[in-house]
Write a protein that holds these residues in place. Structure first.
Motif, short mmCIF file in Angstrom:
data_model
loop_
_atom_site.label_atom_id
_atom_site.label_comp_id
_atom_site.label_asym_id
_atom_site.label_seq_id
_atom_site.Cartn_x
_atom_site.Cartn_y
_atom_site.Cartn_z
N ASN A 1 8.32 15.10 -1.17
CA ASN A 1 6.97 14.99 -1.71
C ASN A 1 6.37 13.64 -1.30
OD1 ASN A 1 8.89 13.87 -3.28
ND2 ASN A 1 8.36 14.94 -5.15
N LEU A 2 6.27 13.45 0.00
CA LEU A 2 5.74 12.20 0.55
C LEU A 2 4.33 11.95 0.03
CD1 LEU A 2 6.07 9.92 2.75
CD2 LEU A 2 4.88 11.48 4.30
N ASP A 3 4.11 10.72 -0.46
CA ASP A 3 2.77 10.31 -0.90
C ASP A 3 2.05 9.75 0.33
OD1 ASP A 3 0.54 9.01 -1.86
OD2 ASP A 3 1.53 8.38 -3.72
N VAL A 4 1.26 10.60 0.96
CA VAL A 4 0.64 10.23 2.25
C VAL A 4 -0.29 9.03 2.08
CG1 VAL A 4 -0.83 11.05 4.13
CG2 VAL A 4 0.81 12.60 3.08
N ARG A 5 -1.04 9.03 0.99
CA ARG A 5 -2.02 7.93 0.81
C ARG A 5 -1.32 6.60 0.62
NH1 ARG A 5 -5.76 11.52 -2.94
NH2 ARG A 5 -6.42 12.89 -1.27
N ALA A 6 -0.25 6.61 -0.19
CA ALA A 6 0.49 5.35 -0.42
C ALA A 6 1.13 4.88 0.89
CB ALA A 6 1.54 5.56 -1.50
N PHE A 7 1.61 5.82 1.68
CA PHE A 7 2.24 5.49 2.96
C PHE A 7 1.20 4.84 3.89
CE2 PHE A 7 4.70 7.63 6.76
CZ PHE A 7 5.33 6.42 7.03
N LEU A 8 0.01 5.44 3.94
CA LEU A 8 -1.05 4.91 4.81
C LEU A 8 -1.51 3.54 4.33
CD1 LEU A 8 -2.84 5.57 7.26
CD2 LEU A 8 -4.47 6.61 5.69
N ALA A 9 -1.63 3.38 3.02
CA ALA A 9 -2.07 2.08 2.48
C ALA A 9 -1.05 1.00 2.85
CB ALA A 9 -2.22 2.16 0.96
N PHE A 10 0.24 1.34 2.74
CA PHE A 10 1.30 0.41 3.09
C PHE A 10 1.23 0.05 4.58
CE2 PHE A 10 5.38 0.06 5.22
CZ PHE A 10 5.97 -1.02 4.57
N HIS A 11 1.01 1.06 5.41
CA HIS A 11 0.94 0.88 6.87
C HIS A 11 -0.19 -0.09 7.23
CE1 HIS A 11 1.06 2.21 11.09
NE2 HIS A 11 -0.24 2.45 11.03
N ARG A 12 -1.34 0.13 6.60
CA ARG A 12 -2.50 -0.73 6.89
C ARG A 12 -2.24 -2.16 6.41
NH1 ARG A 12 -4.74 2.69 9.68
NH2 ARG A 12 -6.14 4.37 9.04
N LYS A 13 -1.72 -2.26 5.18
CA LYS A 13 -1.50 -3.59 4.60
C LYS A 13 -0.50 -4.39 5.45
CE LYS A 13 0.11 -5.54 0.37
NZ LYS A 13 1.25 -5.16 -0.39
N SER A 14 0.49 -3.69 6.01
CA SER A 14 1.51 -4.39 6.82
C SER A 14 1.01 -4.68 8.23
CB SER A 14 2.77 -3.53 6.94
OG SER A 14 3.12 -2.94 5.75
N ARG A 15 -0.15 -4.16 8.57
CA ARG A 15 -0.69 -4.25 9.95
C ARG A 15 0.38 -3.78 10.94
NH1 ARG A 15 -1.31 -9.01 11.51
NH2 ARG A 15 -0.41 -10.08 9.72
N ALA A 16 0.98 -2.65 10.60
CA ALA A 16 2.06 -2.12 11.43
C ALA A 16 1.50 -1.33 12.60
CB ALA A 16 2.94 -1.20 10.58
N GLU A 17 2.24 -1.35 13.72
CA GLU A 17 1.87 -0.47 14.84
C GLU A 17 2.51 0.91 14.57
OE1 GLU A 17 3.05 -1.93 18.70
OE2 GLU A 17 2.21 -0.17 19.74
N LEU A 18 3.68 0.85 13.90
CA LEU A 18 4.39 2.09 13.58
C LEU A 18 5.11 1.90 12.25
CD1 LEU A 18 6.68 3.87 16.19
CD2 LEU A 18 7.27 3.79 13.81
N SER A 19 4.96 2.86 11.35
CA SER A 19 5.69 2.78 10.08
C SER A 19 6.60 3.99 9.94
CB SER A 19 4.73 2.75 8.89
OG SER A 19 3.96 1.57 8.93
N ILE A 20 7.73 3.76 9.30
CA ILE A 20 8.71 4.83 9.08
C ILE A 20 8.96 4.96 7.59
CG2 ILE A 20 11.08 5.61 9.57
CD1 ILE A 20 11.09 3.96 12.08
#
Ligand code: GDD
Ligand code: MG
Length: 352
Positions: free
Chosen positions: A110-129
């Motif tokens: 039950n991946l929380d897509v929004r939380a994952f995306l928010a984390f990705h943006r905040k980390s300024r990641a090129e790729l998040s896992i």
């Protein structure tokens, strides 16, 4: 945001069931497994999904089509020879734009897509896992991070002496468009064994997001059974048909007289038009597919019976999976771990 799902694997560890169906289309509680993933995406506003096919592509087209039935838009990128996880992603590149969510097609979570995306943006990641915790990391991709969540090491299927953490790749990624440029076109290429390690060597920004909640890769017979048991226990993100006195019966299912059901701890799911004869006994969690017939006095405990199978009178099944259209003779005994390929016949009184 668009999503891409990798569904081209042959599912060799889930044979014999994947001989007839690709893993993502195998029924889980009587629905094609992939529909749960698609529904989770839709619920979170992701409706445009590209599917990367290689093994038995026509079945995906037949069962999911353009996604209209599910209220989604599905597009397909087919590989004439399997290109591996990285090659498949590259092959679908033309169908995608912007930041893309990439998913393995054989994982229930039950991946929380929004939380994952928010984390990705905040980390300024090129790729998040996305990561999860498991007991045996040797079966997965082991991921080591620093305190900020930046990935230090990615090791696919490590040996026990290489393991320093129980966090593993949960099979969900966010890619910035630049990542696609790093994958060579037209050749087999692995995300896990090539792209991730190479990006780390080059100092790229890879971040890990620890996902909580249910997670299961359905890649082996044991896990395929387990995901059913979890779903029927209400622990997995699978919506069950309405329940009454320990039974979830779908349309047209019929129950005989004096059928015993463990209504307190167990649950019986009966697919459409399934028939259960008198005196059958069910304990634990049992999922019976559409058009199955369960014989008089048969006894089933913690097992899965797929569509059209017939279980003979007095047969006894425990912790096993019976493939579609099997015939299990009267008083046969199927014990823990048995996995009958679709269409198999087990004679009366046989023991497996
Ligand atoms: N299109 C396409 N082409 N898809 C493929 C191919 C291919 O050549 N090879 C594999 N896939 C798809 C499979 O269908 C599956 O949905 C996904 O890619 C992952 O492949 P698996 O074969 O199931 O890999 P795994 O379970 O051993 O390991 C992967 O998943 C783990 C989590 O379940 C890795 O990503 C691990 O790092 C991860 O921990
Ligand atoms: Mg897998």
């Amino acid at each position: 945001m668009m999503a891409l799902i990798l569904i081209g694997g042959e599912g060799t560890r889930l044979r014999p069931f994947t001989c007839d169906y690709p893993k993502p289309l195998l029924p889980v509680v009587n629905r094609p497994f992939l529909e749960y993933q698609l529904e989770n995406l839709k619920r979170q506003g992701v409706r445009d999904v590209a599917l990367c096919t290689a093994y038995k592509p026509s079945l995906f087209h037949r069962m999911l089509g353009n996604g209209k039935r599910l209220g989604m838009r599905l597009s397909y990128a087919h590989e004439t020879r399997p290109l591996g996880t990285g090659g498949a992603v590259k092959n679908a590149h033309k169908l995608l734009k912007g930041t893309v969510l990439i998913l393995n097609g054989d994982v229930l979570h039950n991946l929380d897509v929004r939380a994952f995306l928010a984390f990705h943006r905040k980390s300024r990641a090129e790729l998040s896992i996305s990561l999860t915790r498991v007991k045996d990391p040797t079966l997965y991709g082991s991921v080591v991070t620093d305190a900020s969540g930046r990935i230090q090491r990615f090791l696919e299927k490590p040996s026990w002496d290489e393991i320093t953490t129980n966090t593993i790749n949960a099979g969900a990624y966010l890619f910035e468009p630049s990542v696609f440029e790093r994958i060579p076109p037209g050749i087999p290429y692995s995300l896990e064994r090539a792209l991730f390690p190479h990006m780390l060597e080059e100092g790229a920004r890879l971040f890990a997001f620890v996902s909580r909640g249910y997670w299961m890769d359905i890649g082996t017979v044991e896990k395929y059974l387990q995901v059913h048991l979890d779903a029927l226990a209400g622990e997995a993100p699978v919506r069950l048909p309405a329940r009454r006195r320990g039974i979830c019966a779908e349309r047209g299912a019929k129950l005989g007289r004096h059928v015993e059901i463990d209504a307190v701890k167990g649950l019986l799911v009966l697919g459409q038009r399934a028939r259960v004869a008198d005196y059958a006994r069910f304990s634990g969690r049992v999922c019976v597919g559409p058009d199955c017939v369960i014989g008089r006095g048969a006894s089933l405990e913690d097992c899965v019976v797929l569509s059209g199978a017939r279980i003979g009178d007095g047969a006894s099944l425990r912790r096993c999976v019976v493939g579609p259209d099997c015939r299990v003779g009267a008083h046969a005994l199927l014990s823990e771990g048995a996995a009958l390929a679709g269409g198999s016949k087990v004679g009366a009184y046989c023991q497996l």
